[in-house]
Design a protein around this motif. Structure first.
Motif, PDB file in Angstrom:
ATOM      1  N   MET A   1      78.941  17.753 -47.099  1.00 44.26           N
ATOM      2  CA  MET A   1      79.602  17.138 -45.982  1.00 44.26           C
ATOM      3  C   MET A   1      80.102  15.761 -46.418  1.00 44.26           C
ATOM      4  SD  MET A   1      77.756  15.933 -42.432  1.00 44.26           S
ATOM      5  CE  MET A   1      76.232  15.472 -43.211  1.00 44.26           C
ATOM      6  N   THR A   2      81.386  15.558 -46.255  1.00 45.39           N
ATOM      7  CA  THR A   2      81.964  14.270 -46.613  1.00 45.39           C
ATOM      8  C   THR A   2      81.848  13.299 -45.436  1.00 45.39           C
ATOM      9  OG1 THR A   2      84.187  14.813 -45.838  1.00 45.39           O
ATOM     10  CG2 THR A   2      83.641  15.430 -48.114  1.00 45.39           C
ATOM     11  N   ASP A   3      82.069  12.030 -45.738  1.00 41.78           N
ATOM     12  CA  ASP A   3      82.033  11.021 -44.673  1.00 41.78           C
ATOM     13  C   ASP A   3      83.120  11.281 -43.637  1.00 41.78           C
ATOM     14  OD1 ASP A   3      79.865   9.716 -45.765  1.00 41.78           O
ATOM     15  OD2 ASP A   3      81.072   8.215 -46.817  1.00 41.78           O
ATOM     16  N   GLN A   4      84.288  11.729 -44.093  1.00 42.15           N
ATOM     17  CA  GLN A   4      85.389  11.988 -43.160  1.00 42.15           C
ATOM     18  C   GLN A   4      85.061  13.166 -42.243  1.00 42.15           C
ATOM     19  OE1 GLN A   4      88.090   9.998 -42.711  1.00 42.15           O
ATOM     20  NE2 GLN A   4      88.365  11.263 -40.900  1.00 42.15           N
ATOM     21  N   GLU A   5      84.463  14.213 -42.798  1.00 37.14           N
ATOM     22  CA  GLU A   5      84.055  15.360 -41.971  1.00 37.14           C
ATOM     23  C   GLU A   5      83.028  14.925 -40.931  1.00 37.14           C
ATOM     24  OE1 GLU A   5      84.506  19.067 -45.122  1.00 37.14           O
ATOM     25  OE2 GLU A   5      82.635  17.929 -45.043  1.00 37.14           O
ATOM     26  N   GLN A   6      82.131  14.069 -41.351  1.00 38.68           N
ATOM     27  CA  GLN A   6      81.093  13.582 -40.449  1.00 38.68           C
ATOM     28  C   GLN A   6      81.713  12.723 -39.342  1.00 38.68           C
ATOM     29  OE1 GLN A   6      77.844  11.931 -42.616  1.00 38.68           O
ATOM     30  NE2 GLN A   6      76.663  11.453 -40.787  1.00 38.68           N
ATOM     31  N   LEU A   7      82.660  11.864 -39.684  1.00 41.29           N
ATOM     32  CA  LEU A   7      83.333  11.037 -38.679  1.00 41.29           C
ATOM     33  C   LEU A   7      84.138  11.888 -37.709  1.00 41.29           C
ATOM     34  CD1 LEU A   7      84.608   7.955 -40.709  1.00 41.29           C
ATOM     35  CD2 LEU A   7      82.927   7.971 -38.875  1.00 41.29           C
ATOM     36  N   ASP A   8      84.846  12.889 -38.237  1.00 40.04           N
ATOM     37  CA  ASP A   8      85.623  13.785 -37.378  1.00 40.04           C
ATOM     38  C   ASP A   8      84.708  14.532 -36.412  1.00 40.04           C
ATOM     39  OD1 ASP A   8      87.919  12.968 -38.685  1.00 40.04           O
ATOM     40  OD2 ASP A   8      88.057  14.760 -39.955  1.00 40.04           O
ATOM     41  N   ALA A  47      73.106  16.342 -31.628  1.00 32.04           N
ATOM     42  CA  ALA A  47      74.077  16.384 -32.723  1.00 32.04           C
ATOM     43  C   ALA A  47      74.567  14.985 -33.061  1.00 32.04           C
ATOM     44  CB  ALA A  47      75.253  17.286 -32.345  1.00 32.04           C
ATOM     45  N   GLU A  48      74.824  14.189 -32.030  1.00 32.31           N
ATOM     46  CA  GLU A  48      75.279  12.812 -32.249  1.00 32.31           C
ATOM     47  C   GLU A  48      74.227  12.010 -33.013  1.00 32.31           C
ATOM     48  OE1 GLU A  48      77.467   9.567 -29.449  1.00 32.31           O
ATOM     49  OE2 GLU A  48      75.554  10.338 -28.698  1.00 32.31           O
ATOM     50  N   ALA A  49      72.968  12.166 -32.631  1.00 31.40           N
ATOM     51  CA  ALA A  49      71.881  11.454 -33.314  1.00 31.40           C
ATOM     52  C   ALA A  49      71.798  11.858 -34.783  1.00 31.40           C
ATOM     53  CB  ALA A  49      70.556  11.723 -32.606  1.00 31.40           C
ATOM     54  N   LEU A  50      71.963  13.142 -35.049  1.00 33.73           N
ATOM     55  CA  LEU A  50      71.894  13.615 -36.435  1.00 33.73           C
ATOM     56  C   LEU A  50      73.123  13.177 -37.234  1.00 33.73           C
ATOM     57  CD1 LEU A  50      70.425  17.171 -35.840  1.00 33.73           C
ATOM     58  CD2 LEU A  50      69.252  15.191 -36.808  1.00 33.73           C
ATOM     59  N   LEU A  51      74.282  13.172 -36.614  1.00 34.54           N
ATOM     60  CA  LEU A  51      75.504  12.759 -37.306  1.00 34.54           C
ATOM     61  C   LEU A  51      75.496  11.268 -37.631  1.00 34.54           C
ATOM     62  CD1 LEU A  51      78.110  14.849 -35.316  1.00 34.54           C
ATOM     63  CD2 LEU A  51      77.705  15.004 -37.781  1.00 34.54           C
ATOM     64  N   THR A  52      74.893  10.472 -36.765  1.00 34.55           N
ATOM     65  CA  THR A  52      74.837   9.027 -37.005  1.00 34.55           C
ATOM     66  C   THR A  52      73.616   8.630 -37.827  1.00 34.55           C
ATOM     67  OG1 THR A  52      73.678   8.629 -34.926  1.00 34.55           O
ATOM     68  CG2 THR A  52      76.093   8.448 -34.895  1.00 34.55           C
ATOM     69  N   GLY A  53      72.649   9.542 -37.927  1.00 35.00           N
ATOM     70  CA  GLY A  53      71.436   9.238 -38.677  1.00 35.00           C
ATOM     71  C   GLY A  53      70.450   8.381 -37.908  1.00 35.00           C
TER      72      GLY A  53
END
Length: 116
Positions: A1-8, A47-53
């Motif tokens: 997973m790239t940073d851009q994919e994670q931001l999107d 999902a938001e919590a996991l995406l932001t860490g």
């Protein structure tokens, strides 16, 4: 997973949270629509919590497991809707982005479940 994919994915998840919270107030509590939105909001917040860490440890194994079904439901509905459009259409790309975000979220939740 790239940073851009994670931001999107984070943008999509945040947008879904806002839209579901806005719609939830239009339904009577304890109705199926209200409960559906409550479950989706909970899944999106995980999902938001996991995406932001941040804050992933706040959720129990049961919460994480319960979040998988709303994500799967969104994926199924978006795949069905996407199939009605050509890949060059705006609607197709919109649904495709949602599907990618939900699949990434599902993957993060499954990884967190296996870690616990």
């Amino acid at each position: 997973m790239t940073d851009q994919e994670q931001l999107d994915a984070l943008k999509v998840v945040t947008s879904i949270i806002v839209r579901c919270e806005r719609m939830q107030s239009k339904f009577i509590p304890a109705t199926s629509q209200h409960t559906l939105l409550k479950n989706r909001i909970q899944a999106m917040k995980i999902a938001e919590a996991l995406l932001t860490g941040r804050g992933a440890d706040l959720y129990s194994t049961q919460d994480l497991s319960a979040a998988l079904e709303p994500l799967a439901s969104i994926i199924r509905k978006c795949e069905k809707a996407r199939s009605k459009y050509e890949p060059t259409c705006v609607q197709y790309r919109r649904f495709h982005g949602i599907i990618l975000a939900m699949e990434l979220s599902r993957q993060l939740i499954e990884n967190e479940l296996s870690r616990k």
